[in-house]
Design a protein around this motif. Sequence first.
Motif, PDB file in Angstrom:
ATOM      1  N   ALA A   1       2.404   9.327   7.620  1.00 56.43           N
ATOM      2  CA  ALA A   1       1.662  10.503   7.335  1.00 56.43           C
ATOM      3  C   ALA A   1      -0.037   9.964   6.989  1.00 56.43           C
ATOM      4  N   PHE A   2      -0.099   8.788   6.859  1.00 58.25           N
ATOM      5  CA  PHE A   2      -1.441   8.364   6.628  1.00 58.25           C
ATOM      6  C   PHE A   2      -2.365   8.569   7.755  1.00 58.25           C
ATOM      7  N   PRO A   3      -3.351   9.057   7.804  1.00 57.09           N
ATOM      8  CA  PRO A   3      -4.231   9.302   9.220  1.00 57.09           C
ATOM      9  C   PRO A   3      -4.665   7.754   9.475  1.00 57.09           C
ATOM     10  N   GLN A   4      -4.618   7.511  10.885  1.00 58.33           N
ATOM     11  CA  GLN A   4      -5.233   6.134  11.172  1.00 58.33           C
ATOM     12  C   GLN A   4      -6.743   6.131  11.498  1.00 58.33           C
ATOM     13  N   PRO A   5      -7.256   5.027  11.044  1.00 62.01           N
ATOM     14  CA  PRO A   5      -8.695   4.864  11.134  1.00 62.01           C
ATOM     15  C   PRO A   5      -9.072   4.847  12.667  1.00 62.01           C
ATOM     16  N   PRO A   6     -10.236   5.097  12.992  1.00 61.93           N
ATOM     17  CA  PRO A   6     -10.695   5.260  14.398  1.00 61.93           C
ATOM     18  C   PRO A   6     -10.762   4.072  15.160  1.00 61.93           C
TER      19      PRO A   6
ATOM     20  N   SER B   1      13.768   8.040   7.749  1.00 60.18           N
ATOM     21  CA  SER B   1      13.331   7.086   6.677  1.00 60.18           C
ATOM     22  C   SER B   1      12.159   7.570   5.879  1.00 60.18           C
ATOM     23  N   ALA B   2      12.523   7.901   4.626  1.00 61.04           N
ATOM     24  CA  ALA B   2      11.438   8.379   3.686  1.00 61.04           C
ATOM     25  C   ALA B   2      10.212   7.486   3.801  1.00 61.04           C
ATOM     26  N   VAL B   3      10.561   6.202   3.673  1.00 64.23           N
ATOM     27  CA  VAL B   3       9.421   5.010   3.638  1.00 64.23           C
ATOM     28  C   VAL B   3       8.524   5.180   4.768  1.00 64.23           C
ATOM     29  N   PHE B   4       9.210   5.439   6.104  1.00 63.11           N
ATOM     30  CA  PHE B   4       8.220   5.575   7.357  1.00 63.11           C
ATOM     31  C   PHE B   4       7.690   6.877   7.380  1.00 63.11           C
ATOM     32  N   LYS B   5       8.390   7.898   7.008  1.00 60.78           N
ATOM     33  CA  LYS B   5       7.727   9.212   6.919  1.00 60.78           C
ATOM     34  C   LYS B   5       6.355   9.221   6.056  1.00 60.78           C
TER      35      LYS B   5
END
Length: 163
Positions: A48-53, A40-44
Amino acid sequence: MDVDNTPTRVEELWFSDGSLVVQADQSLFRIYSGILAAHSAVFKDMLAFPQPPDAETIEGCPVVRLPDSSRDVTAFFKAIFDSSFFESYPSDTDFNTTISILRLSHKYTVEYLQRRALGHLSPLYPTTFAAYCQHTSASGFEELNLDEHHVAAIQIAQEVNAT
């Protein structure tokens, strides 16, 4: 009457070594983020966004909440993670599973599942007059209530731009 709003695991889609927990309604799925992103391009893009701590986690896995119904997400994830669950037409499937998979494969850009779902619906809805004249009510769907399902098929065809 009290309603229990505690999220519960969908055991058939809870992989102990999964890397992502997805919540839809009150259902939890622990799945493989890499496999989901590969399909899934949407899930990709989303993953890809980094998770906040301080991001929410369950058993060390990040949690993603989806606004979709747990019924739709269950069918969609089963189609992705179990290759025998939703095979190409003429294999048997049911109408609601097909609609669920079509809706989410369109929304999350999983093209092979969208084609497969449309392939299951196509025999019911010929696109030429000649095909309509030869059309029979035979389909791969079990227990199809045509009045109810025609409306749902029209709605999903509009939703996914499958005229």
